[in-house]
Design a protein around this motif. Structure first.
Motif, mmCIF file in Angstrom:
data_model
loop_
_atom_site.group_PDB
_atom_site.id
_atom_site.type_symbol
_atom_site.label_atom_id
_atom_site.label_comp_id
_atom_site.label_asym_id
_atom_site.label_seq_id
_atom_site.Cartn_x
_atom_site.Cartn_y
_atom_site.Cartn_z
ATOM 1 N N LYS A 207 0.835 -1.209 0.000
ATOM 2 C CA LYS A 207 0.000 0.000 0.000
ATOM 3 C C LYS A 207 0.865 1.253 0.000
ATOM 4 O O LYS A 207 0.380 2.332 -0.355
ATOM 5 C CB LYS A 207 -0.938 -0.005 1.206
ATOM 6 C CG LYS A 207 -0.248 0.102 2.562
ATOM 7 C CD LYS A 207 -1.251 0.098 3.698
ATOM 8 C CE LYS A 207 -0.576 0.216 5.056
ATOM 9 N NZ LYS A 207 -1.567 0.211 6.161
ATOM 10 N N GLU A 208 2.126 1.128 0.396
ATOM 11 C CA GLU A 208 3.029 2.265 0.393
ATOM 12 C C GLU A 208 3.757 2.428 -0.938
ATOM 13 O O GLU A 208 4.495 3.394 -1.120
ATOM 14 C CB GLU A 208 4.041 2.128 1.537
ATOM 15 C CG GLU A 208 3.397 2.161 2.910
ATOM 16 C CD GLU A 208 4.410 2.069 4.032
ATOM 17 O OE1 GLU A 208 5.626 2.072 3.732
ATOM 18 O OE2 GLU A 208 3.998 1.989 5.202
ATOM 19 N N ASP A 211 -1.208 2.270 -3.808
ATOM 20 C CA ASP A 211 -2.434 1.970 -3.078
ATOM 21 C C ASP A 211 -3.613 2.054 -4.032
ATOM 22 O O ASP A 211 -4.172 3.117 -4.268
ATOM 23 C CB ASP A 211 -2.591 2.960 -1.919
ATOM 24 C CG ASP A 211 -3.668 2.519 -0.942
ATOM 25 O OD1 ASP A 211 -4.323 1.485 -1.212
ATOM 26 O OD2 ASP A 211 -3.852 3.186 0.081
ATOM 27 N N ASN A 213 -7.086 -0.419 -5.597
ATOM 28 C CA ASN A 213 -7.894 -1.625 -5.554
ATOM 29 C C ASN A 213 -8.689 -1.718 -6.840
ATOM 30 O O ASN A 213 -9.570 -0.905 -7.104
ATOM 31 C CB ASN A 213 -8.836 -1.603 -4.337
ATOM 32 C CG ASN A 213 -9.518 -2.949 -4.119
ATOM 33 O OD1 ASN A 213 -9.412 -3.850 -4.958
ATOM 34 N ND2 ASN A 213 -10.211 -3.096 -3.019
ATOM 35 N N TYR A 275 -0.442 -6.369 1.211
ATOM 36 C CA TYR A 275 -0.938 -4.984 1.211
ATOM 37 C C TYR A 275 -0.517 -4.271 2.494
ATOM 38 O O TYR A 275 -0.050 -3.138 2.472
ATOM 39 C CB TYR A 275 -2.454 -4.988 1.059
ATOM 40 C CG TYR A 275 -3.089 -3.610 1.102
ATOM 41 C CD1 TYR A 275 -2.994 -2.744 0.009
ATOM 42 C CD2 TYR A 275 -3.789 -3.184 2.234
ATOM 43 C CE1 TYR A 275 -3.579 -1.484 0.051
ATOM 44 C CE2 TYR A 275 -4.378 -1.935 2.277
ATOM 45 C CZ TYR A 275 -4.265 -1.082 1.185
ATOM 46 O OH TYR A 275 -4.841 0.165 1.230
ATOM 47 N N THR A 276 -0.665 -4.970 3.633
ATOM 48 C CA THR A 276 -0.258 -4.396 4.915
ATOM 49 C C THR A 276 1.126 -4.868 5.343
ATOM 50 O O THR A 276 1.710 -4.304 6.274
ATOM 51 C CB THR A 276 -1.267 -4.760 6.015
ATOM 52 O OG1 THR A 276 -1.294 -6.191 6.179
ATOM 53 C CG2 THR A 276 -2.656 -4.259 5.666
ATOM 54 N N PRO A 300 -3.176 -8.035 -3.278
ATOM 55 C CA PRO A 300 -3.073 -6.661 -2.762
ATOM 56 C C PRO A 300 -3.688 -5.616 -3.672
ATOM 57 O O PRO A 300 -3.917 -4.476 -3.238
ATOM 58 C CB PRO A 300 -1.557 -6.454 -2.640
ATOM 59 C CG PRO A 300 -0.971 -7.372 -3.666
ATOM 60 C CD PRO A 300 -1.866 -8.572 -3.676
ATOM 61 N N ARG A 439 -0.728 8.744 -3.044
ATOM 62 C CA ARG A 439 -1.738 7.706 -3.137
ATOM 63 C C ARG A 439 -2.167 7.589 -4.593
ATOM 64 O O ARG A 439 -2.478 8.575 -5.241
ATOM 65 C CB ARG A 439 -2.949 8.041 -2.261
ATOM 66 C CG ARG A 439 -4.042 6.984 -2.317
ATOM 67 C CD ARG A 439 -5.184 7.359 -1.403
ATOM 68 N NE ARG A 439 -6.278 6.421 -1.527
ATOM 69 C CZ ARG A 439 -6.362 5.276 -0.868
ATOM 70 N NH1 ARG A 439 -5.388 4.929 -0.060
ATOM 71 N NH2 ARG A 439 -7.392 4.476 -1.016
#
Length: 510
Positions: A207-208, A211, A213, A275-276, A300, A439
């Motif tokens: 996600k960094e 990010d 979906n 993702y995390t 992810p 983002r």
């Protein structure tokens, strides 16, 4: 922790030998480029596809492909509206393309799977011997492969690890999603997760990096936008972690990978989330609890999809035994014989090239594995009829139609190998970027004549001007240059090209 591996030197030598055999050379890259051009010529010979763009993606674009790997290509149809193209139209385009391939006689072993989640044509190029998987408007696959390209550039050990893990999985017959085991995409995610869990971490949570979906269907894709976001965020991560780089050797990381997933059988209540960058509890997210899986590796980029959703119960047992056995061999100090180590880590064809003469001998019934598959890496195995109920299939690179993965376990602290070699991670030359993470927010393009449809995504700004691009594994709309250790990618106005460090001063080339 890993008690001991009697000879990291032997392990290092063996994995270097395996990599030297399976990693592509310049001739392999040129064959793939020729196969793409061959498909482009055939595509544009069809009247209805004359303006379509032919875009490679998957492991070829991310530079994570092996010599025997399939080539994933998207036929991007012109679409002046913001509405997604219906599946029926995609299937009609693939049927027309299949007829053209038959007429021109450029393909054999053709297999059309219209009922798959992503309709696909599979065939083998007669002229170049390249296995090809063709889909239509596969923007999600293109985005994922670009992100994986940037992840690969961050550290040269990542690409080598992916190739080694996939080769081992093929040798143990657990890299076959059609028959209920892991696809290559999920294996890549397991490697990413391992690198995220190392101390210090080699990779950040995804996600960094980007990010996004892609649960909603994408109608446009701007590669330049994806690159800009990835470059900015990766640059920031590298600056923040300067001075605390993980210097573990490839052989040490490889052994630690199997230790991390030793208890993969106990992951029933956990999700491996790249993702995390950590294990998550299934009960913490209702969407994860909607279905029951044997193994859960979250995609992810298409959350909450499970990249390992096709892993069957019996096949999961085979995966567990494969991880258990390699750990037993590593920790028991049994790896003192080159032939036995090669037969454990690589397929029979690769082992034969390296001169291995003996197959594995499993002495403990509780750890016994299925015999390694002796199928030739260079045959037409990827063109058998898919047998899954939904017609889904994943290529050896895992970017074709399905994206699968596996489940998490307790986080094990990574020990430093007693004789870990000094490894210089791949250098990365970042571009200037703004402070703070960017983002990756899909942008909608609104022209003066039509409005976008709610819920439909357009990744990056889209100009309503359809152009037919000449193919290249690294197409780009801008003129920015990106560089990595050993060579440089650059843009010459229409294609991305590569120059090795030795020839860089002499010419810019692809």
């Amino acid at each position: 922790m890993i008690e001991r591996v009697h000879s990291y030197d032997l392990l290092k030598t063996c994995i270097e030998d395996i990599l030297s055999t399976i990693k592509p050379v310049e001739d392999d890259r040129k064959k793939r480029l020729s196969a793409i051009q061959e498909l482009a010529d055939t595509t544009h010979s069809v009247e209805a596809l004359r303006d379509a763009a032919v875009k490679p993606f998957g492991s070829f674009v991310s530079s994570l492909y092996a010599k025997s790997g399939a080539l994933d290509i998207s036929i991007d149809l012109c679409n002046a509206s913001s509405l997604p193209i219906r599946k029926k139209k995609k299937n009609n385009a693939l049927r027309a393309l299949m007829r053209a391939l038959q007429i021109k006689g450029v393909a054999r072993h053709m297999n059309f799977i219209p009922s798959a989640r992503v309709p696909i044509i599979q065939y083998m190029s007669n002229h170049f011997g390249i296995s090809c998987d063709i889909s239509v408007n596969n923007y999600a696959g293109q985005i994922k492969s670009r992100i994986f390209y940037w992840i690969n550039i961050m550290d040269e050990r990542f690409g080598d690890m992916v190739l080694l893990v996939k080769e081992w999985a093929k040798a143990q017959n657990i890299n076959d999603p059609k028959n209920g085991t892991l696809n290559s995409y999920s294996l890549c995610l397991l490697v990413i997760f391992h690198f995220q869990q190392c101390e210090p971490a080699i990779l950040p949570p995804l996600k960094e990096i980007y990010d996004w979906n892609g649960a909603e269907e994408i109608v446009f894709y701007d590669e330049n936008h994806v690159d800009e976001v990835c470059v900015a965020n990766i640059s920031r991560f590298l600056r923040q972690n300067m001075g605390q780089r993980n210097e573990s050797s490839l052989s040490c990381l490889f052994a630690q990978f199997f230790r991390k997933f030793l208890n993969i059988w106990s992951f029933s209540s956990k999700v491996i989330s790249t993702y995390t960058g950590r294990f998550e509890q299934i009960q913490d997210n209702p969407s994860w609890m909607a279905k029951s899986y044997n193994l859960y590796v979250e995609d992810p980029f298409e959350r909450p999809d499970n990249a390992a959703r096709t892993v069957g119960a019996d096949e999961f047992g085979r995966i567990v035994r494969a991880f258990n056995f390699v750990n037993h061999m590593f920790t028991a100090g049994s790896l003192t014989d080159r032939d036995e180590l090669l037969s454990l880590l690589c397929t029979h064809p690769v082992g034969s090239i390296l001169g291995a003469t003996r197959a594995n001998r499993y002495t403990q019934p509780s750890l016994q594995l299925y015999s390694p598959v002796a199928a030739n890496l260079y045959d037409d195995q990827h063109h058998q009829q898919a047998t899954s109920s939904n017609g889904s299939r994943s290529s050896p690179q895992g970017y074709a139609t399905e994206f699968q993965t596996a489940r998490p376990d307790k986080c094990h602290k990574q020990p430093q190998a007693h004789n870990a070699e000094w490894v210089t991670p791949g250098q990365y030359y970042p571009l200037p970027c703004r402070a703070g993470f960017q983002r990756a927010v899909p942008l909608q393009y609104h022209d003066h004549t039509s409005s976008s449809t709610t819920g439909r995504q357009s990744v990056g700004p889209y100009r309503n001007q359809q152009r037919r691009w000449e193919y290249s594994p690294y197409q780009h709309a801008g003129t920015t240059r990106y560089e990595h250790a050993g060579g440089r990618w650059f843009h010459n106005g229409s294609t991305w090209n590569y120059a090795s460090q030795s020839s860089y001063n002499a010419a810019w080339e692809s």
